[in-house]
Motif scaffolding. Structure first.
Motif, PDB file in Angstrom:
ATOM      1  N   CYS A 103       0.729  -1.305  -0.036  1.00 29.05           N
ATOM      2  CA  CYS A 103       0.135   0.053  -0.063  1.00 29.05           C
ATOM      3  C   CYS A 103       1.012   1.237   0.040  1.00 29.05           C
ATOM      4  N   CYS A 127      -0.203   3.690   5.954  1.00 25.65           N
ATOM      5  CA  CYS A 127      -0.939   2.641   5.578  1.00 25.65           C
ATOM      6  C   CYS A 127      -0.382   1.307   6.034  1.00 25.65           C
ATOM      7  N   GLY A 128      -1.313   0.403   6.212  1.00 22.39           N
ATOM      8  CA  GLY A 128      -0.789  -0.987   6.568  1.00 22.39           C
ATOM      9  C   GLY A 128       0.159  -1.108   7.743  1.00 22.39           C
ATOM     10  N   GLN A 181      -0.122  -4.059   2.736  1.00 20.12           N
ATOM     11  CA  GLN A 181      -1.749  -3.999   3.274  1.00 20.12           C
ATOM     12  C   GLN A 181      -2.007  -5.108   4.309  1.00 20.12           C
TER      13      GLN A 181
END
Length: 257
Positions: free
Chosen positions: A153, A158-159, A170
């Protein structure tokens, strides 16, 4: 009614995975329980027992996700080839599929691009990529985020982060969510247009869609120069085992599309 799938015998010199049924409507009723935390497969000795545990967990999930996609494809082909126009409800279903697969569609028209995207991926290829990317489900990324396919990602924060690098990956709520996201990525991302084109060409000529043929299109999946060769090597040594698990877990259903 549950019944085991039948598999045709391969002709002499023919690749087994070219003849094995992978594109059908197999599902596992009732719905599969979500695996929200990957079992710690490092507790199982590396070898046949760990492989069996990994495949026993993953293969039914791949089959269920492929069956979900196949039901949509069967419906698309049905409304595309019939004479009667679509109903309003059918047009809404088509619009949802076009939006989900990122295709610009004319109202009530099933495009060639949509049919190229809404299709399944051979079981052996999905599993072999999971094996390569997760080390038979033992990687930190697999255990901490249900991400068996090394899916990255790119938005800030993120993630989860990869140790020692700036890369982020992710996180999925269940293993099946991760499988579904991987299949959707192959079916929609521009990096895999060649895979979809190869698959569509094979389908149009009535040829089987084998793992070997699609692996050859995965040059954008990894930066490793030997990635495709590594996948093919894993396929040669594990393909029959994967197919055996696939046959053991295959179900048929007459549920409506």
């Amino acid at each position: 009614m549950l019944s085991l799938a039948t598999f045709p015998m391969a002709a002499h010199g023919e690749s087994i995975s070219e003849t094995v049924q992978t594109l059908d409507t197999r599902v596992q009723p009732p719905a599969l329980d979500p695996i929200t935390e990957l079992p710690d497969l490092t507790e199982i000795k590396a070898g046949p027992k760990r492989k069996a545990a990994f495949l026993g967990m993953l293969v039914p999930l791949v089959q269920a996700e492929n069956a979900r996609i196949q039901r949509d494809r069967n419906w698309l082909v049905g409304v595309h080839t019939r004479i009667n126009p679509m109903t309003s409800e059918e047009q809404r279903r088509l619009a949802r599929l076009c939006d989900d697969y990122g295709v610009q569609c004319s109202p009530g028209k099933v495009s060639r691009e949509l049919l190229a995207r809404v299709n399944t991926v051979p079981l052996e290829m999905v599993v072999i990529q999971a094996v390569e990317e997760s080390g038979w489900g033992t990687s930190r990324l697999a255990k901490d985020s249900n991400n068996l396919f090394g899916m990255r990602c790119f938005s800030t924060g993120c993630g989860i982060a990869q140790h020692g690098t700036s890369r982020r990956f992710q996180v999925f709520g269940s293993v099946r969510d991760g499988v579904g996201a991987y299949l959707h990525n192959l079916n929609t991302h521009r990096a895999y247009a060649q895979l979809r084109g190869q698959r569509a060409a094979l389908a149009a000529t009535g040829k089987s869609i084998s793992a070997e043929k699609l692996i050859g299109t995965l040059h954008n999946y990894s930066t490793s120069p030997d990635y495709q060769r590594q996948l093919l090597s894993l396929l040669r040594t594990n393909g029959e085992l994967i197919r055996t698990h696939g046959a053991d877990n295959a179900f048929t259903t007459d549920s409506p599309a």
